[in-house]
Structures are given as structure tokens and as C-alpha cells.
Design a protein around this motif. Structure first.
Motif, PDB file in Angstrom:
ATOM      1  N   GLU A 164      -0.825  26.411   1.422  1.00 14.85           N
ATOM      2  CA  GLU A 164       0.599  26.754   1.326  1.00 14.85           C
ATOM      3  C   GLU A 164       0.875  28.097   1.965  1.00 14.85           C
ATOM      4  OE1 GLU A 164       1.205  26.192  -2.857  1.00 14.85           O
ATOM      5  OE2 GLU A 164       1.901  24.143  -2.524  1.00 14.85           O
ATOM      6  N   GLN A 165      -0.178  28.862   2.221  1.00 16.46           N
ATOM      7  CA  GLN A 165      -0.038  30.149   2.898  1.00 16.46           C
ATOM      8  C   GLN A 165      -1.302  30.411   3.727  1.00 16.46           C
ATOM      9  OE1 GLN A 165       0.529  32.974  -0.212  1.00 16.46           O
ATOM     10  NE2 GLN A 165      -1.193  32.271  -1.408  1.00 16.46           N
ATOM     11  N   PHE A 166      -1.200  31.354   4.668  1.00 21.77           N
ATOM     12  CA  PHE A 166      -2.323  31.594   5.575  1.00 21.77           C
ATOM     13  C   PHE A 166      -3.550  32.123   4.830  1.00 21.77           C
ATOM     14  CE2 PHE A 166       1.128  31.170   8.555  1.00 21.77           C
ATOM     15  CZ  PHE A 166       0.526  30.375   9.512  1.00 21.77           C
ATOM     16  N   ASP A 167      -3.315  32.759   3.714  1.00 20.76           N
ATOM     17  CA  ASP A 167      -4.411  33.273   2.910  1.00 20.76           C
ATOM     18  C   ASP A 167      -5.319  32.124   2.430  1.00 20.76           C
ATOM     19  OD1 ASP A 167      -5.718  35.394   1.570  1.00 20.76           O
ATOM     20  OD2 ASP A 167      -4.837  34.693  -0.313  1.00 20.76           O
ATOM     21  N   ASP A 168      -4.723  30.955   2.188  1.00 21.12           N
ATOM     22  CA  ASP A 168      -5.517  29.809   1.722  1.00 21.12           C
ATOM     23  C   ASP A 168      -6.542  29.396   2.776  1.00 21.12           C
ATOM     24  OD1 ASP A 168      -3.948  29.764  -0.536  1.00 21.12           O
ATOM     25  OD2 ASP A 168      -2.584  28.230   0.231  1.00 21.12           O
ATOM     26  N   VAL A 169      -6.103  29.394   4.041  1.00 23.72           N
ATOM     27  CA  VAL A 169      -6.998  29.017   5.142  1.00 23.72           C
ATOM     28  C   VAL A 169      -8.080  30.084   5.304  1.00 23.72           C
ATOM     29  CG1 VAL A 169      -7.130  28.744   7.643  1.00 23.72           C
ATOM     30  CG2 VAL A 169      -5.302  27.618   6.365  1.00 23.72           C
ATOM     31  N   ALA A 170      -7.666  31.349   5.279  1.00 21.98           N
ATOM     32  CA  ALA A 170      -8.615  32.457   5.455  1.00 21.98           C
ATOM     33  C   ALA A 170      -9.651  32.436   4.336  1.00 21.98           C
ATOM     34  CB  ALA A 170      -7.863  33.783   5.472  1.00 21.98           C
ATOM     35  N   PHE A 171      -9.224  32.081   3.130  1.00 23.85           N
ATOM     36  CA  PHE A 171     -10.139  32.053   1.988  1.00 23.85           C
ATOM     37  C   PHE A 171     -11.307  31.097   2.252  1.00 23.85           C
ATOM     38  CE2 PHE A 171     -11.584  29.831  -1.813  1.00 23.85           C
ATOM     39  CZ  PHE A 171     -12.072  30.891  -2.564  1.00 23.85           C
ATOM     40  N   TYR A 172     -10.969  29.877   2.643  1.00 20.77           N
ATOM     41  CA  TYR A 172     -12.024  28.880   2.886  1.00 20.77           C
ATOM     42  C   TYR A 172     -12.955  29.316   4.014  1.00 20.77           C
ATOM     43  CZ  TYR A 172     -10.000  25.466  -0.278  1.00 20.77           C
ATOM     44  OH  TYR A 172      -9.564  24.825  -1.398  1.00 20.77           O
TER      45      TYR A 172
END
Lengths: 255, 259
Positions: A164-172
């Protein structure tokens, strides 16, 4: 071409068009990163570790680096592309078209797959010329690396759809993918690790992927290659089936 | 010929529990210019999203020229063109690519796409911007490109969700002329708008939607007489319970004050 073929190729073309328009970031940066790894680890460590399991250290690590390039590029391309399109709302153009859930899934998947393939192929060609990289088992290599590329393409799609936010992608990418790849034995042989790290490494799925690809190149593997290939094929099929289920449901794509 | 759009008892409840559509039924005949009016949050966009596959209905049926929009979505979606409210253009594409990809998603062959892209860029005065990325276009250009994209695959039903929101007078008139032209050529149009004069000028059928339900339908004159008022605007204000904002009401008040 049939309308279905025109539609499918357009979906794939759109994804390739996107990464080609920002190729400094999507192709240039990963290529530079891979060559820096080869230079730093290959040249610096290679001068101290002459050989590993009968091959030069730099030759030992290149298969893992090629696999890592394909995996990370496939993942980051698809996760970012889907999330960006969701953010812009531009994805509505594809979603309101007659494309089926399977066509949409494959269209979004293949963009990252082809980007990973481009980076890995260039790395392979340069390595082939510079360090005389062997290809001992071409069939295992092609099957293994295509499966790895497709697995991470699907993983990227899954994370992009869920995000839902770019942080989610960066986290993975930062906290899941990178540690798994680095600890899977790209730069070292897991047999050199002390216990319990050697056993723990066997629970890392990326360890088996690296071994399959390394076996394809240099003919050496620490894991059972046939079993690893089967495991990889089953995992890829399950992940693809799960993504198709999500696309059919319209999960986080259609309100 | 089946209706251009036939919606029967359409329901949509979002996972949050909000019931956006509470059994909407609506029929739009081929060739009509149909206006859907209602306040923000009334359910207009949800109805459009359900029709175009962007939202999944929780009940009811939608048929587009006889094709079920859920079970036979391919045939249904080919017949529809959507110009959404948001400027949802792909930043990575140029203006020409935006149209070309859209045409390809709808299965148009390359040569047909090329001719249609050139024609639409010309029609919407975007030829000089053909190679420019969409994010560099002005707001008005983006709005024109979105309408061009909606008609790219020559849909039989064109859905315009507040197409003139925030555009200047010249562009609004340009867009009106264009949609009147395509309607005269046989394209059915479903328009949502907050500009009542736009609905009065363009639409031959109008429906009011409020709280997820269609509350009235007819021509502009029929709706005015149904609410016992003189204009569509007053009928709308009666619908939303804000009669005190009526121009006639305010003018009366001013006269009384002056006396």
C-alpha cells in the motif's frame, strides 16, 4: 495476431517500455553493482582464497551473482511497477480492458523476468569472456535460472499487489530478500560455515537456488540438484497459482 | 437491440462496511445521452467502477449491450470506454503511447492503432505533444488525452465521470462539442457531472442518485415538475434538501429585504 495476442504483448511491452525508459536505474545500476561485487570479492578476496571446490574463487561466486541479479531485478521491477501504477491509478487502464486475470498476471510478471534476464545475460557474457566461466550442465542451468527468475517475478507481483506504500516494497527487499540471498551462499561455500550456521543455511530456500545455478555453471553443488529443481518448480507453481487466485479475486486491485 | 446499459438491483458494499449502492436499477437505451447526477459520495463513481470492472459488485446484474459485465466481461468491456474523474495517466508513457497501448489492450491491430492515434491526437490538438511524457502535459491536455484514450477503441458506450471538472471554459465547450458529435454518430453516453447546466445542455435523460439509490429519473423538464420547481438546479437542491440555496429563493429574500 489475434486480439488476445495483441493485448498480451502490449501488457508485456508496457512493462519493458517502463524499465527501458529508466535504464540507468533499472539496467545500469544493477550491472555496476554486480561488477563491483565481482571486483571487490573476486579480486580482493580471490587473491587470498585461491580455489574453492576446485575452481577459482571468482568463478565460484559468479553463478550466484548472476542468479542474484536475475532474482533481485525481477522482484524489484514487478513490485515497484505495480505499486507505482496503483498509486497513479494508471493500472485502471489495464484493469478495465478485456484482459483476463491470467493475461494481466503474466503481463506484469514478464516485465521483471525480462529485465532480470537482460542484466544476467550481460553479466554472463562479460564473465564468460573475462574469467572463462564454464557451463558444465546447460540444461540444468537454463531450467534452474529460468525457474529462479520466474519465482522472483511472481514474488515481486505478489508484494506489489499487497503493498500500500513504497515502504512495504522496500521492507521485503531489504529485510527479507537481501539477507536470504546473501546468507544463501553467493559469496562462500556453506560447507565452510561452523555449526549451527551450516544447518540453518539448509532452511534457506535461496541456498538451493544458488546450488542449482552453480551446478549448471561449474558442475559443483552442495545440495541435491534434482530435488532442488523439483522443490523450486513446485514452489514457483504454487506461488503463480496463488497470484492467479488473487488476480481473479481482484485482491487490492479492484475495489 | 438490447439496452446499452441495463443495471438490475446493483449492490456494492465495501469491506469497510460502507454500502455504496443499495439496489440500483437503471436502463440506458442505445444512442441516449444519459446524465447521472448526485452529491459527492452518492454512489456515481462506484456504479461506474462496477460497470467497467474496477469494482466488484456484491449483488445484482450489469449488462452492456446484452453482455454480462461480470461473467462475460470481455465482450462487455470492449463495448465500453471510460474517461475517469482522476487524471490517471501512466507517467512513463508519451501521449501517443498512451493511446497506442490502450488500443492494444483492446486488441486493435497495429495499423488501425497508428491511424486512430494520429486522428485522435489531431482531433484533441495534441499532435505536437505526441512524443511528450504524460506528466509534462498541462491539466487541460491531460484531460483531453484521457477523453481521447476513452474513445480510442471506438466504444459503443462512453462513460464520462466528471469530464469537465476543473477545466477552463474553452476546453469545456470543446469537450461538449466532441461528445455531442460522437453521440450524434451513435455512441451512447453516460455522463456524471456536478455542473447542472452541462447535464441540461447535453443529456436527454437524467437520473438523480443519492445515498446509493436512484431517486428520480426523466428529462430535465420532467424532473423539475416532479419536484415542483422551475429548473433542474432547484430539483437537485430539493433532492439534497438544500432548497434554501435556490437562486429563486435567495432573490425572493433579497426583494423582501429591500422592501
Amino acid at each position: 495476431m489475434s486480439p488476445g495476442q495483441i493485448r498480451f504483448f502490449a501488457l508485456v511491452r508496457r512493462e519493458c517500455n517502463r524499465f527501458m525508459k529508466i535504464k540507468r536505474q533499472t539496467l545500469g545500476a544493477p550491472l555496476l553493482e554486480t561488477f563491483l561485487y565481482i571486483t571487490v570479492f573476486g579480486a580482493a578476496l580471490g587473491s587470498r582464497i585461491k580455489e574453492l571446490h576446485g575452481v577459482e574463487y571468482v568463478v565460484f561466486i559468479i553463478p550466484g551473482l548472476i542468479m542474484m541479479s536475475w532474482a533481485t531485478n525481477a522482484f524489484s521491477n514487478n513490485s515497484s511497477s505495480i505499486l507505482q501504477q496503483k498509486f497513479q491509478g494508471a493500472i485502471q487502464d489495464q484493469l478495465s480492458s478485456p484482459a483476463s486475470p491470467a493475461e494481466l498476471l503474466m503481463g506484469f510478471s514478464l516485465g521483471g523476468f525480462l529485465r532480470g534476464m537482460t542484466v544476467s545475460t550481460i553479466t554472463f557474457l562479460v564473465a564468460f569472456v573475462l574469467v572463462d566461466l564454464p557451463v558444465e550442465n546447460p540444461l540444468v542451468l537454463v531450467a534452474g535460472i529460468f525457474l529462479v527468475g520466474f519465482f522472483f517475478s511472481q514474488l515481486g507481483v505478489l508484494v506489489g499487489v499487497r503493498a500500500e506504500q513504497f515502504d512495504d516494497v522496500a521492507f521485503y527487499q531489504t529485510f527479507v530478500l537481501t539477507p536470504l540471498i546473501f546468507l544463501g551462499g553467493v559469496f562462500y561455500s556453506v560447507t565452510l560455515l561452523p555449526e549451527p550456521w551450516q544447518t540453518i543455511s539448509h532452511f534457506n530456500p535461496v541456498y538451493y537456488m544458488i546450488n542449482v545455478v552453480r551446478y549448471g555453471f561449474i558442475g559443483y553443488s552442495e545440495a541435491n540438484v534434482a530435488l532442488s529443481l523439483v522443490f523450486l518448480a513446485v514452489a514457483t507453481a504454487l506461488l503463480t497459482a496463488n497470484n492467479l487466485r488473487l488476480f481473479r479475486r481482484g485482491y487490492r486491485l479492484r475495489a | 437491440m438490447p439496452p446499452a446499459l441495463e443495471i438490475t438491483d446493483l449492490r456494492k458494499q465495501y469491506p469497510t462496511g460502507t454500502e455504496a449502492l443499495k439496489g440500483v436499477s437503471l436502463t440506458i437505451q442505445p444512442g441516449e445521452f444519459f446524465g447521472l447526477l448526485g452529491p459527492n459520495g452518492a454512489g456515481k463513481s462506484t456504479l461506474i467502477h462496477c460497470t467497467t470492472g474496477l469494482a466488484q459488485p456484491t449483488g445484482g446484474e450489469i449488462a452492456i449491450f446484452g453482455h454480462d459485465a461480470v461473467h462475460n466481461y470481455r465482450d462487455a468491456r470492449i463495448a465500453v470506454g471510460l474517461a475517469p474523474q482522476e487524471l490517471n495517466l501512466d507517467w512513463f508513457l508519451t501521449a501517443a503511447e498512451t493511446l497506442d497501448y490502450h488500443g492494444a489492450y483492446f486488441g486493435m491491430p497495429k495499423r488501425d492503432r497508428k491511424e486512430r492515434v494520429d486522428e485522435l491526437l489531431e482531433t484533441f490538438s495534441l499532435t505536437e505533444k505526441a512524443g511528450d511524457r504524460t506528466r509534462t502535459l498541462s491539466g487541460g491536455m491531460k484531460r483531453r488525452l484521457i477523453l481521447a484514450r476513452a474513445v480510442m477503441h471506438r466504444p459503443k458506450l462512453l462513460i464520462l465521470d466528471e469530464p469537465t471538472a476543473g477545466v477552463d471554459v474553452e476546453l469545456r465547450l470543446e469537450l461538449w462539442h466532441y461528445v455531442q458529435k460522437v453521440n450524434a454518430e451513435g455512441t451512447t453516453i453516460l455522463l456524471t457531472t456536478h455542473y447542472l447546466e452541462e447535464a441540461e445542455q447535453l443529456c436527454n435523460q437524467i437520473a438523480f442518485i443519492n445515498h446509493g439509490e436512484i431517486v428520480a429519473q426523466g428529462t430535465s423538464t420532467e424532473l423539475s415538475s416532479r419536484y415542483g420547481v422551475d429548473s433542474l438546479e432547484d430539483a437537485y437542491l430539493a433532492l439534497v434538501g438544500r432548497e434554501e440555496l435556490s437562486r429563486a429563493h435567495i432573490a425572493e429574500g433579497e426583494e423582501e429585504g429591500a422592501a
